[in-house]
Design a protein around this motif. Sequence first.
Motif, PDB file in Angstrom:
ATOM      1  N   ASN A  92       0.831  -1.212   0.000  1.00 57.15           N
ATOM      2  CA  ASN A  92       0.000   0.000   0.000  1.00 57.15           C
ATOM      3  C   ASN A  92       0.863   1.259   0.000  1.00 57.15           C
ATOM      4  OD1 ASN A  92      -2.393  -1.440  -0.023  1.00 57.15           O
ATOM      5  ND2 ASN A  92      -2.643  -1.402   2.194  1.00 57.15           N
ATOM      6  N   ILE A  93       1.974   1.235   0.729  1.00 57.06           N
ATOM      7  CA  ILE A  93       2.895   2.373   0.745  1.00 57.06           C
ATOM      8  C   ILE A  93       3.483   2.599  -0.644  1.00 57.06           C
ATOM      9  CG2 ILE A  93       5.121   3.213   1.608  1.00 57.06           C
ATOM     10  CD1 ILE A  93       4.515   1.819   4.236  1.00 57.06           C
ATOM     11  N   LEU A  94       3.942   1.528  -1.272  1.00 59.17           N
ATOM     12  CA  LEU A  94       4.524   1.633  -2.613  1.00 59.17           C
ATOM     13  C   LEU A  94       3.500   2.180  -3.613  1.00 59.17           C
ATOM     14  CD1 LEU A  94       6.471  -1.752  -2.690  1.00 59.17           C
ATOM     15  CD2 LEU A  94       7.456   0.534  -2.473  1.00 59.17           C
ATOM     16  N   LYS A  95       2.270   1.714  -3.503  1.00 57.40           N
ATOM     17  CA  LYS A  95       1.217   2.183  -4.400  1.00 57.40           C
ATOM     18  C   LYS A  95       0.912   3.656  -4.154  1.00 57.40           C
ATOM     19  CE  LYS A  95      -3.561   1.177  -5.805  1.00 57.40           C
ATOM     20  NZ  LYS A  95      -4.747   0.292  -5.572  1.00 57.40           N
ATOM     21  N   LYS A  96       0.882   4.057  -2.893  1.00 55.59           N
ATOM     22  CA  LYS A  96       0.569   5.439  -2.530  1.00 55.59           C
ATOM     23  C   LYS A  96       1.544   6.421  -3.163  1.00 55.59           C
ATOM     24  CE  LYS A  96       0.058   8.439   1.529  1.00 55.59           C
ATOM     25  NZ  LYS A  96       0.062   8.488   3.017  1.00 55.59           N
ATOM     26  N   PHE A  97       2.827   6.048  -3.234  1.00 62.59           N
ATOM     27  CA  PHE A  97       3.840   6.956  -3.760  1.00 62.59           C
ATOM     28  C   PHE A  97       4.287   6.604  -5.178  1.00 62.59           C
ATOM     29  CE2 PHE A  97       4.223   7.247   0.870  1.00 62.59           C
ATOM     30  CZ  PHE A  97       4.084   8.619   1.028  1.00 62.59           C
ATOM     31  N   GLY A  98       3.462   5.795  -5.862  1.00 64.72           N
ATOM     32  CA  GLY A  98       3.742   5.486  -7.256  1.00 64.72           C
ATOM     33  C   GLY A  98       5.002   4.689  -7.479  1.00 64.72           C
ATOM     34  N   MET A  99       5.346   3.820  -6.531  1.00 59.12           N
ATOM     35  CA  MET A  99       6.597   3.057  -6.612  1.00 59.12           C
ATOM     36  C   MET A  99       6.351   1.553  -6.730  1.00 59.12           C
ATOM     37  SD  MET A  99       9.095   5.341  -6.371  1.00 59.12           S
ATOM     38  CE  MET A  99      10.557   4.536  -5.683  1.00 59.12           C
ATOM     39  N   SER A 100       5.150   1.159  -7.093  1.00 58.86           N
ATOM     40  CA  SER A 100       4.825  -0.270  -7.157  1.00 58.86           C
ATOM     41  C   SER A 100       5.677  -1.012  -8.178  1.00 58.86           C
ATOM     42  CB  SER A 100       3.337  -0.456  -7.487  1.00 58.86           C
ATOM     43  OG  SER A 100       2.531   0.066  -6.459  1.00 58.86           O
TER      44      SER A 100
END
Length: 304
Positions: A92-100
């Motif tokens: 979820n953190i990665l998705k939030k900051f566009g780093m998935s």
Amino acid sequence: MDAYFIDHGFERSKSESTLYVKTQDTSTLIVALYVDALLFCGDDEKMIHDFKIEMMKRYEMSDMGLLHHFLGMEIYQENDGVFICQRKYAENILKKFGMSDCNPTLIPLAVNQKMKKEDGEKKIDACIYRSMSESTLSWCNKERVLRYIKDLTNFGIKYVKGAQVNLQGYCDSDWAGCLDDMKSTTGHSFSLGSSVFSWTSKKQESVAQSTAEAGYVAAAMATSHVYWLRKILGDIGMNRTRHINIKYHFIREAIEECEVQLTFSKSEDQVADIFTKSLPKEKFFKFRELLGVMEHHIKRENCS
């Protein structure tokens, strides 16, 4: 709820106000409160069952079964132990900051990297900084910490069943590691049988005048934490310790009275180093493994 527990034979921990323990003959029931949630465990199935029934009747609670999720953690109770991770939270953190879809990195900091407020690079939006700091607990060279998290989504901590219970800790310091104010960093970790369950990485409050002073302050912080941990263990029936005032100079008294035992740890075995400074990849991997952090692939249907 506190009054109910006390009236029904529970003792509230003097060191942790949300912890309650009930002893009945040779059986023990441990209950932890968090807002409107109850976590409990014990060694007597009937005692656990009766407690659940009473709670559901009195407070209209729902029995959620075995613990699987709590405060962003995923808990997997397996035959050989318990595995804890934050896979979904990390994703979820990665998705939030566009780093998935970012390229992962193996370590969170470049070797020997020292960070400072003014590093000559472009400033970032303060709101983004605070949001990411709250999510990852550290800001390591912009997105590098997120790239490290990307590589770590299947990792967690495994607590092995049947391990010998032995409270053991490591502490270390990085003298004058902060280039902005020359304050040192304290790091310590504690395990109880198998993997780490308590750890700290914190800047010291005052400027140490030497490596010895920085190390002494770090040892004092770790020793005070040992006392708190031992009091908690005593409250749940594992051991007992007396009250002691927490001061930097109390280490000598703690050693003389055999409350703690300090032993020298070679740099290649100093696990607490991982909490105080950036490390080479090989040493970082070694210490991470010694802390009990490991990769553990889990079926996706069990992770929702």
